[in-house]
Design a protein around this motif. Structure first.
Motif, short mmCIF file in Angstrom:
data_model
loop_
_atom_site.label_atom_id
_atom_site.label_comp_id
_atom_site.label_asym_id
_atom_site.label_seq_id
_atom_site.Cartn_x
_atom_site.Cartn_y
_atom_site.Cartn_z
N PHE A 114 0.83 -1.19 0.00
CA PHE A 114 0.00 0.00 0.00
C PHE A 114 0.88 1.25 0.00
O PHE A 114 1.98 1.24 0.54
CB PHE A 114 -0.90 0.02 1.25
CG PHE A 114 -1.77 -1.19 1.38
CD1 PHE A 114 -3.07 -1.18 0.89
CD2 PHE A 114 -1.31 -2.35 1.99
CE1 PHE A 114 -3.89 -2.30 1.00
CE2 PHE A 114 -2.11 -3.47 2.12
CZ PHE A 114 -3.40 -3.45 1.62
N ASP A 115 0.36 2.32 -0.57
CA ASP A 115 1.02 3.62 -0.52
C ASP A 115 0.01 4.63 0.00
O ASP A 115 -1.17 4.54 -0.31
CB ASP A 115 1.52 4.03 -1.91
CG ASP A 115 2.52 5.18 -1.87
OD1 ASP A 115 2.89 5.62 -0.76
OD2 ASP A 115 2.93 5.63 -2.95
N ILE A 116 0.48 5.58 0.80
CA ILE A 116 -0.38 6.64 1.34
C ILE A 116 0.13 7.95 0.77
O ILE A 116 1.31 8.26 0.87
CB ILE A 116 -0.33 6.65 2.88
CG1 ILE A 116 -0.73 5.29 3.45
CG2 ILE A 116 -1.22 7.77 3.43
CD1 ILE A 116 -0.46 5.14 4.93
N ASN A 117 -0.77 8.71 0.15
CA ASN A 117 -0.40 9.95 -0.52
C ASN A 117 -1.05 11.17 0.12
O ASN A 117 -2.21 11.11 0.53
CB ASN A 117 -0.82 9.88 -2.00
CG ASN A 117 -0.22 8.68 -2.68
OD1 ASN A 117 0.96 8.62 -2.91
ND2 ASN A 117 -1.06 7.68 -2.96
N ASP A 118 -0.30 12.24 0.17
CA ASP A 118 -0.77 13.54 0.64
C ASP A 118 -0.79 14.47 -0.57
O ASP A 118 0.26 14.81 -1.11
CB ASP A 118 0.19 14.05 1.72
CG ASP A 118 -0.12 15.47 2.19
OD1 ASP A 118 -1.12 16.06 1.75
OD2 ASP A 118 0.66 15.98 3.01
N ASP A 119 -1.99 14.85 -1.01
CA ASP A 119 -2.15 15.68 -2.21
C ASP A 119 -1.35 15.12 -3.39
O ASP A 119 -0.65 15.83 -4.10
CB ASP A 119 -1.76 17.14 -1.94
CG ASP A 119 -2.78 17.84 -1.04
OD1 ASP A 119 -3.99 17.51 -1.14
OD2 ASP A 119 -2.38 18.69 -0.23
N GLY A 120 -1.44 13.79 -3.58
CA GLY A 120 -0.83 13.13 -4.73
C GLY A 120 0.62 12.73 -4.57
O GLY A 120 1.19 12.12 -5.46
N VAL A 121 1.24 13.04 -3.42
CA VAL A 121 2.65 12.71 -3.20
C VAL A 121 2.76 11.73 -2.04
O VAL A 121 2.20 11.97 -0.96
CB VAL A 121 3.48 13.98 -2.90
CG1 VAL A 121 4.93 13.63 -2.62
CG2 VAL A 121 3.37 14.98 -4.03
#
Length: 160
Positions: A93-100
């Motif tokens: 899984f990846d967690i993104n903040d405003d696409g990053v």
């Protein structure tokens, strides 16, 4: 008092009117009988979790499998879990903040035949822990594994 419990000295009305601490660590319970005022905020780790509503659905890869917003906070740690483990391949899984991505080189993964990232061979790294107010957060599934079902991603955060 001495070791023999003999009183040497007694002082009445001893206490602090307004104590000031640079750092205060409490390892047991703390009780406040009045109003607690903290000008810099109070950081207490809190876990929030995001999960797939259908726990019987097989994982598939893709971006923005879950989208949500957060107030300003700092991510302390992350973990993931499954209802049904992958028989081969490590769900990632990846967690993104405003696409990053907020994660470092080691994304949030669960080893094959396991149901939790806590026991993963490769520990997750957090590269950008600071989340700005009203950030749009997304969770991607980079690797689905084989037969994995019912995912949940949780983040321990402190409010800023």
């Amino acid at each position: 008092k001495t070791a023999a419990d003999v009183t040497i000295w007694t002082v009445d009305a001893f206490g602090w009117a307004s104590p000031t601490f640079q750092t205060l660590t409490v390892t047991g319970n703390a009780t406040v009988g009045g109003i607690l005022t903290a000008t810099g905020g109070i950081n207490v780790g809190q876990w929030i979790g995001y999960k797939r509503a259908d726990e019987l659905e097989t994982l598939t890869t893709g971006t923005a499998k879950c989208t949500f917003r957060l107030p300003a906070c700092t991510v302390v740690s992350v973990r993931a879990s499954l209802v049904t483990a992958s028989s081969s391949g490590n769900p990632t899984f990846d967690i993104n903040d405003d696409g990053v991505s907020i994660l470092g080189a080691n994304k949030l993964s669960i080893d094959a035949n396991e149901k939790t990232s806590v026991t993963a061979t490769t520990a997750t790294t957090i590269a950008n822990a600071t989340i700005a107010d009203d950030s749009e957060m997304t969770i991607d599934i980079d690797t689905a594994g084989t037969g994995a079902k019912g995912w949940m991603v949780a983040m321990e955060i402190t409010w800023t």
